[in-house]
Design an enzyme around this catalytic site. Structure first.
Site, mmCIF file in Angstrom:
data_model
loop_
_atom_site.group_PDB
_atom_site.id
_atom_site.type_symbol
_atom_site.label_atom_id
_atom_site.label_comp_id
_atom_site.label_asym_id
_atom_site.label_seq_id
_atom_site.Cartn_x
_atom_site.Cartn_y
_atom_site.Cartn_z
ATOM 1 N N GLY A 1 5.939 -2.497 6.678
ATOM 2 C CA GLY A 1 7.330 -2.944 6.774
ATOM 3 C C GLY A 1 8.185 -2.105 7.700
ATOM 4 N N GLU A 2 9.352 -2.643 8.019
ATOM 5 C CA GLU A 2 10.322 -1.951 8.859
ATOM 6 C C GLU A 2 11.507 -1.556 7.966
ATOM 7 O OE1 GLU A 2 10.914 -0.590 11.866
ATOM 8 O OE2 GLU A 2 12.915 -0.277 11.051
ATOM 9 N N CYS B 1 3.163 8.219 1.577
ATOM 10 C CA CYS B 1 3.619 7.233 2.553
ATOM 11 C C CYS B 1 3.814 5.919 1.814
ATOM 12 C CB CYS B 1 2.554 7.095 3.639
ATOM 13 S SG CYS B 1 2.927 5.800 4.831
ATOM 14 N N CYS C 1 -0.409 -3.136 15.371
ATOM 15 C CA CYS C 1 -0.202 -2.811 13.949
ATOM 16 C C CYS C 1 -0.714 -3.926 13.041
ATOM 17 C CB CYS C 1 1.286 -2.568 13.707
ATOM 18 S SG CYS C 1 1.657 -2.184 11.986
ATOM 19 N N CYS D 1 4.714 -5.667 16.317
ATOM 20 C CA CYS D 1 4.082 -4.683 17.211
ATOM 21 C C CYS D 1 2.587 -5.032 17.303
ATOM 22 C CB CYS D 1 4.247 -3.268 16.650
ATOM 23 S SG CYS D 1 5.966 -2.798 16.442
ATOM 24 N N SER E 1 9.437 5.026 16.561
ATOM 25 C CA SER E 1 8.157 4.600 17.123
ATOM 26 C C SER E 1 8.406 4.172 18.560
ATOM 27 C CB SER E 1 7.595 3.441 16.311
ATOM 28 O OG SER E 1 7.401 3.868 14.991
ATOM 29 N N LEU E 2 8.071 5.050 19.484
ATOM 30 C CA LEU E 2 8.410 4.801 20.894
ATOM 31 C C LEU E 2 7.243 4.125 21.618
ATOM 32 C CD1 LEU E 2 10.663 5.227 22.988
ATOM 33 C CD2 LEU E 2 9.657 7.456 23.498
ATOM 34 N N HIS E 3 6.129 4.788 21.692
ATOM 35 C CA HIS E 3 4.847 4.235 22.173
ATOM 36 C C HIS E 3 4.761 3.825 23.643
ATOM 37 C CE1 HIS E 3 3.783 4.524 18.024
ATOM 38 N NE2 HIS E 3 4.345 3.411 17.635
ATOM 39 N N GLU F 1 0.817 -1.216 0.000
ATOM 40 C CA GLU F 1 0.000 0.000 0.000
ATOM 41 C C GLU F 1 0.850 1.264 0.000
ATOM 42 O OE1 GLU F 1 -2.588 -0.072 3.455
ATOM 43 O OE2 GLU F 1 -2.964 -2.209 3.119
ATOM 44 N N SER G 1 10.731 5.997 9.359
ATOM 45 C CA SER G 1 10.231 5.610 10.680
ATOM 46 C C SER G 1 10.681 4.207 11.041
ATOM 47 C CB SER G 1 8.696 5.690 10.650
ATOM 48 O OG SER G 1 8.170 5.358 11.899
ATOM 49 N N CYS H 1 -2.695 1.085 8.873
ATOM 50 C CA CYS H 1 -1.507 0.584 8.209
ATOM 51 C C CYS H 1 -1.578 -0.925 7.916
ATOM 52 C CB CYS H 1 -0.344 0.888 9.142
ATOM 53 S SG CYS H 1 1.226 0.700 8.394
ATOM 54 N N CYS I 1 5.630 -7.724 7.660
ATOM 55 C CA CYS I 1 6.610 -7.210 8.614
ATOM 56 C C CYS I 1 6.883 -8.272 9.667
ATOM 57 C CB CYS I 1 6.073 -5.942 9.282
ATOM 58 S SG CYS I 1 7.239 -5.126 10.378
HETATM 59 N N1 SAH Z 1 8.093 -0.179 10.957
HETATM 60 C C1 SAH Z 1 8.196 1.231 11.030
HETATM 61 C C2 SAH Z 1 7.354 1.990 10.025
HETATM 62 C C3 SAH Z 1 5.962 1.492 9.749
HETATM 63 S S1 SAH Z 1 4.712 1.796 10.944
HETATM 64 C C4 SAH Z 1 7.924 1.700 12.447
HETATM 65 O O1 SAH Z 1 7.623 0.882 13.291
HETATM 66 O O2 SAH Z 1 8.088 2.871 12.713
HETATM 67 C C5 SAH Z 1 4.448 3.539 10.877
HETATM 68 C C6 SAH Z 1 3.950 4.121 12.180
HETATM 69 O O3 SAH Z 1 2.574 3.765 12.431
HETATM 70 C C7 SAH Z 1 4.729 3.637 13.382
HETATM 71 O O4 SAH Z 1 4.953 4.714 14.258
HETATM 72 C C8 SAH Z 1 3.778 2.631 13.975
HETATM 73 O O5 SAH Z 1 4.086 2.358 15.312
HETATM 74 C C9 SAH Z 1 2.441 3.301 13.750
HETATM 75 N N2 SAH Z 1 1.276 2.434 13.829
HETATM 76 C C10 SAH Z 1 1.136 1.160 13.452
HETATM 77 N N3 SAH Z 1 -0.097 0.714 13.706
HETATM 78 C C11 SAH Z 1 -0.780 1.736 14.236
HETATM 79 C C12 SAH Z 1 -2.103 1.895 14.713
HETATM 80 N N4 SAH Z 1 -2.994 0.906 14.680
HETATM 81 N N5 SAH Z 1 -2.447 3.099 15.205
HETATM 82 C C13 SAH Z 1 -1.561 4.123 15.229
HETATM 83 N N6 SAH Z 1 -0.302 4.025 14.796
HETATM 84 C C14 SAH Z 1 0.098 2.847 14.328
#
Ligand code: SAH
Length: 341
Positions: free
Chosen positions: A159-160, A105, A119, A116, A214-216, A92, A191, A332, A112
């Site tokens: 993907g990462e 994007c 995701c 996470c 992506s800290l979270h 996508e 990212s 995503c 992936c």
């Molecule tokens: N793998 C990379 C890039 C792809 S994800 C990464 O982890 O950064 C892009 C961003 O979307 C990341 O910050 C990820 O944590 C966030 N993301 C994924 N799923 C999500 C969701 N359901 N809601 C909000 N953000 C999300």
């Protein structure tokens, strides 16, 4: 097997031409056809002799991707593309309109491995890396299909990116090269979920791009629960790598924080974030969670705004990410999941 000619940078393509007994400048001519004029048939490269065109046809292929679904928002100008790759896999891209221009994007892998748990891209696992050509084609096709100019690119799709390091670096070199799209890497964000070793590798290139982390979560216990990568590289190693990255590249870092109600949106979480990032040259991007059907995660509007206020009070530079294309929204990786599985 024929070689993927769109994945070569200029230097490599010139070297390839010498390898097959041609003059180096042929590489320049072909590169210009591929990346500036975006002519993707050897037969239409009119300043190339027919004997060389035959040789090219025999040894190289020009990769292509196909739009199989296109969702257009009626709220804003967001367009979501589902592409089919030449081996039948799907990825996508999302085209978004901001004040400063159009941002695309793009995906960097099919699926992936990172796991996470909020995701959608990771649920069905990992299939394969994308080639540099397949990242470039997402940009070229989006521009062709929409008639809009892509002004900035974010590597935040499926993907990462740092798990596909060499191909992503090649993509960055080609997309920013003066012959071709010639996009300043200042207009690119990459990212990552935090592959610490690769952050150091990336720093060495001193690209002008913005690194997003992506800290979270702010404790190892919580972060490991929602992001398995944290078991390999913990928060303190990650923050150390970020500080080194800022020092080496002179660029500020953007921290992504999806605010999940009941998981990471308390005052204690905000305090932890302030403590962790205070004094760093960084920005915090708060993301309202994209609800995916496989999980019950959601954001609470009031808690989100309180969280932002707490960060600002604590001296952090933070904003809430605008939600675009809400009516065509599929978090995503969700569009691909609906299509393939
Ligand atoms: N793998 C990379 C890039 C792809 S994800 C990464 O982890 O950064 C892009 C961003 O979307 C990341 O910050 C990820 O944590 C966030 N993301 C994924 N799923 C999500 C969701 N359901 N809601 C909000 N953000 C999300």
């Amino acid at each position: 097997m024929k070689k993927d000619i769109l994945s070569y940078n200029m230097e490599e393509l010139c070297a390839e031409m010498e390898l097959i007994g041609e003059k180096k400048f042929r590489g320049k001519q072909i590169y210009e056809w591929l990346h500036t004029k975006r002519v993707h048939e050897f037969a239409n490269m009119s300043n190339i002799s027919s004997s060389l065109r035959t040789k090219l046809d025999e040894n190289y292929c020009i990769n292509s991707i196909k739009v199989v679904r296109k969702l257009e928002s009626s709220l804003d100008n967001t367009v979501k593309y589902l592409y089919e790759l030449s081996d039948g896999n799907h990825i996508e891209s999302v085209l978004m309109e901001y004040k400063h221009g159009n941002s695309l994007c793009i995906s960097t892998q099919v699926g992936c491995k990172m796991g996470c748990n909020f995701c959608a891209s990771t649920i069905a696992g990992f299939r394969r890396h994308l080639l540099p050509s397949e990242m470039l084609l997402q940009v070229y096709e989006a521009e062709k299909n929409s008639g809009r100019h892509v002004d900035s690119i974010v590597l935040m799709g499926i993907g990462e990116p740092l798990d596909n390091f060499d191909n992503v670096v090649k993509f960055l070199q080609i997309i920013s090269f003066e012959t071709g799209k010639n996009l300043s890497l200042r207009h690119v964000s990459l990212s990552t979920c935090g592959l610490v070793d690769r952050i150091y590798d990336l720093a060495k290139y001193r690209f002008g791009l913005t690194l997003s982390i992506s800290l979270h979560a702010v404790t190892d216990e919580k972060r490991s629960e929602i992001m398995p990568i944290n078991k390999k590289y913990n928060i303190s190693e990650l923050i150390k790598a970020c500080k080194d990255y800022i020092e080496i590249t002179g660029r500020r870092i953007s921290f992504e924080y999806a605010v999940i109600h009941g998981v990471n949106d308390t005052q204690a979480d905000a305090d932890g974030l302030i403590k962790l990032l205070k004094g760093m040259n960084c920005h915090v991007n708060l993301i309202p969670v994209n609800e995916i059907k496989e999980r019950s995660y959601r954001s609470d509007k009031n808690a989100l705004h309180d969280f932002l206020a707490a960060l600002e009070k604590g001296g952090l530079n933070a904003t809430i990410r605008r939600t675009l294309g809400a009516d065509i929204d599929a978090a995503c990786g969700q569009l691909r999941r609906e299509y393939e599985f």
